[in-house]
Write an enzyme that holds these catalytic residues in place. Structure first.
Site, mmCIF file in Angstrom:
data_model
loop_
_atom_site.group_PDB
_atom_site.id
_atom_site.type_symbol
_atom_site.label_atom_id
_atom_site.label_comp_id
_atom_site.label_asym_id
_atom_site.label_seq_id
_atom_site.Cartn_x
_atom_site.Cartn_y
_atom_site.Cartn_z
ATOM 1 N N HIS A 1 9.270 -5.643 -5.394
ATOM 2 C CA HIS A 1 8.138 -6.146 -4.609
ATOM 3 C C HIS A 1 7.077 -6.656 -5.574
ATOM 4 O O HIS A 1 6.196 -5.901 -5.996
ATOM 5 C CB HIS A 1 7.611 -5.027 -3.703
ATOM 6 C CG HIS A 1 6.505 -5.437 -2.777
ATOM 7 N ND1 HIS A 1 6.181 -4.724 -1.629
ATOM 8 C CD2 HIS A 1 5.640 -6.479 -2.806
ATOM 9 C CE1 HIS A 1 5.162 -5.301 -1.020
ATOM 10 N NE2 HIS A 1 4.809 -6.372 -1.732
ATOM 11 N N HIS B 1 4.888 -10.344 -6.205
ATOM 12 C CA HIS B 1 4.563 -11.744 -5.878
ATOM 13 C C HIS B 1 4.267 -12.431 -7.200
ATOM 14 O O HIS B 1 3.306 -12.049 -7.890
ATOM 15 C CB HIS B 1 3.341 -11.812 -4.964
ATOM 16 C CG HIS B 1 3.526 -11.049 -3.682
ATOM 17 N ND1 HIS B 1 3.894 -11.652 -2.493
ATOM 18 C CD2 HIS B 1 3.404 -9.721 -3.404
ATOM 19 C CE1 HIS B 1 3.985 -10.735 -1.550
ATOM 20 N NE2 HIS B 1 3.695 -9.554 -2.066
ATOM 21 N N HIS C 1 7.072 -7.862 4.831
ATOM 22 C CA HIS C 1 5.935 -6.941 4.734
ATOM 23 C C HIS C 1 5.661 -6.423 6.155
ATOM 24 O O HIS C 1 5.568 -7.220 7.103
ATOM 25 C CB HIS C 1 4.682 -7.667 4.256
ATOM 26 C CG HIS C 1 4.653 -7.967 2.788
ATOM 27 N ND1 HIS C 1 5.649 -8.632 2.142
ATOM 28 C CD2 HIS C 1 3.713 -7.669 1.839
ATOM 29 C CE1 HIS C 1 5.329 -8.747 0.856
ATOM 30 N NE2 HIS C 1 4.160 -8.176 0.646
ATOM 31 N N GLU D 1 1.647 -2.422 6.307
ATOM 32 C CA GLU D 1 0.661 -2.317 5.211
ATOM 33 C C GLU D 1 -0.699 -2.078 5.871
ATOM 34 O O GLU D 1 -1.336 -1.059 5.652
ATOM 35 C CB GLU D 1 0.667 -3.593 4.365
ATOM 36 C CG GLU D 1 -0.315 -3.571 3.189
ATOM 37 C CD GLU D 1 -0.342 -4.894 2.403
ATOM 38 O OE1 GLU D 1 0.104 -5.929 2.941
ATOM 39 O OE2 GLU D 1 -0.844 -4.875 1.255
ATOM 40 N N ASP E 1 3.420 -5.184 -6.775
ATOM 41 C CA ASP E 1 2.872 -6.112 -5.777
ATOM 42 C C ASP E 1 2.204 -7.334 -6.433
ATOM 43 O O ASP E 1 2.835 -8.379 -6.568
ATOM 44 C CB ASP E 1 1.909 -5.362 -4.840
ATOM 45 C CG ASP E 1 1.741 -6.027 -3.477
ATOM 46 O OD1 ASP E 1 2.433 -7.027 -3.208
ATOM 47 O OD2 ASP E 1 0.904 -5.551 -2.677
ATOM 48 N N ASP E 2 0.944 -7.194 -6.836
ATOM 49 C CA ASP E 2 0.188 -8.291 -7.476
ATOM 50 C C ASP E 2 -0.542 -7.704 -8.686
ATOM 51 O O ASP E 2 -1.763 -7.511 -8.667
ATOM 52 C CB ASP E 2 -0.832 -8.857 -6.475
ATOM 53 C CG ASP E 2 -0.173 -9.368 -5.220
ATOM 54 O OD1 ASP E 2 0.407 -10.467 -5.250
ATOM 55 O OD2 ASP E 2 -0.204 -8.654 -4.192
HETATM 56 N N1 ADE Z 1 0.725 -11.632 -0.613
HETATM 57 C C1 ADE Z 1 0.563 -11.192 -1.871
HETATM 58 N N2 ADE Z 1 0.355 -9.860 -1.863
HETATM 59 C C2 ADE Z 1 0.403 -9.457 -0.572
HETATM 60 C C3 ADE Z 1 0.271 -8.214 0.086
HETATM 61 N N3 ADE Z 1 0.040 -7.074 -0.578
HETATM 62 N N4 ADE Z 1 0.365 -8.184 1.431
HETATM 63 C C4 ADE Z 1 0.588 -9.304 2.108
HETATM 64 N N5 ADE Z 1 0.712 -10.504 1.547
HETATM 65 C C5 ADE Z 1 0.626 -10.584 0.208
HETATM 66 ZN ZN ZN Z 2 3.361 -7.707 -1.250
#
Ligand code: ADE
Ligand code: ZN
Length: 337
Positions: A17, A19, A197, A200, A278-279
């Site tokens: 996971h 991005h 997703h 969340e 994630d990011d």
């Molecule tokens: N796009 C990038 N990170 C995300 C996240 N945590 N939730 C939804 N969309 C995303």
């Molecule tokens: Zn994500």
């Protein structure tokens, strides 16, 4: 005996996971802005970092989409992906399954081809130079329409040899999975894997929809599934993995502290949980940092860390032979701790 940090470092891991646009570090953002003549609203790397304070998903997404403006050419996507691969190397991530958001680029006039070619070339180099394996997953932006998702899937048709699956991301609340049932069915008919997703910020109902209407192979996040015991049972029974992202959850206010993160509850419930970043450029840590911080907060031991690393391979789209090889590597690492 090694410390937990040394043990996490040595564990071979998969990341499922991630991005790729969320791995754009401020330093690279500045470099690309200069190279491409794009003006940024920030004057320094420090100013960018101090803007990274979010109280929910939407506040993050607004800044995340803004940051992408520096990505224009194939080489930019290559450089972005290669920088993440270098992180994989230093975090001992031996397999990664990477999300990208084609609509966030094609809507700015960047060709689908430039995006896919740049990312894929870096992933090929990662295979050749470092033996890091990978899969590429294109996400549909759920705040946009079903029609736009179909248009993006159409654009992907010439590149299906490079794309392994589809995902669903962006603003969750108000954009339930059911909106994308038909486009996920079309992706399935093309032989693509499916993930989404869900849970969340959205309610358990969205997780149900992702399972029953989109028929996904994994749920990304899934935190709010814990509010529905029937849903937890269904996830356990079907062995549908949850790709959990501790530092992301902390940054976006999904949890108020890592000590209150539901990861251990999920493991204890028998869910197939994995740890992911994630990011990472926005949330303050790559994969090892996520493993470590959650281990410290929840007092997890080395064998629980090994289970999480094993889960990362079990939940991956690797072949069963490759999974067995990786599980044996984790096992060896565990027995030499
Ligand atoms: N796009 C990038 N990170 C995300 C996240 N945590 N939730 C939804 N969309 C995303
Ligand atoms: Zn994500």
């Amino acid at each position: 005996m090694s410390t937990i940090a040394e043990f996490v470092q040595r564990l071979p891991k998969a990341e499922l996971h991630l991005h790729i646009e969320g791995s754009l570090e401020p330093e690279l953002m500045f470099r690309l802005a200069q190279r491409n003549g794009v003006s940024l609203t920030y004057d320094s790397v420090e100013e960018i970092r101090s803007a990274y304070r979010f109280s929910n998903l939407q506040e993050f997404l607004d800044i995340y989409y803004q940051g992408m403006a520096v990505l224009l050419h194939e080489q930019d996507f290559y450089d972005l992906t290669w920088a993440y691969i270098e992180q994989c190397r230093s975090n001992n991530v031996v397999h990664c399954e990477i999300f990208f958001d084609p609509q966030a680029h094609t809507d700015r006039g960047v060709g689908f081809e430039s995006v896919v070619a740049g990312i894929s070339r870096a992933l090929q180099d990662a295979r050749d130079k470092y033996s890091i394996s990978s899969r590429l997953i294109m996400c549909f932006l759920r705040h946009l329409s079903e029609e736009r998702a179909f248009a993006s899937l159409d654009e992907a048709l010439p590149y299906l040899h490079l794309i392994h699956g589809v995902g669903l991301d962006s603003s969750e609340l108000g954009h339930p999975p059911e909106k994308f049932e038909r486009v996920f069915a079309a992706a399935h008919a093309l032989g693509l894997k499916k993930v989404a997703h869900a849970g969340e910020e959205g309610p358990p109902e969205y997780v149900w929809q992702a399972l029953q209407l989109l028929e996904v192979a994994r749920i990304d996040h899934g935190n709010r599934a814990l509010e529905d015991s029937g849903l937890v049972q269904a996830l356990v029974k079907s062995k549908i993995p949850l790709t959990v992202c501790p530092l992301s959850n902390l940054s976006l206010g999904v949890v108020d502290s890592l000590e209150n993160h539901p990861l251990k509850t999920m493991l204890d419930a028998g869910l197939l949980v994995t740890i992911n970043s994630d990011d990472p450029a926005y949330f303050g840590g790559y994969l090892n940092e996520n493993y470590l911080r959650i281990a410290q907060a929840l007092k997890l031991n080395a064998s629980q860390m090994s289970v999480l690393a094993q889960n990362s391979f079990k939940a991956s789209f690797l072949s069963s032979t490759e999974i067995a090889l990786r599980l044996a590597e984790v096992e060896r690492c565990q027995s030499h701790k």
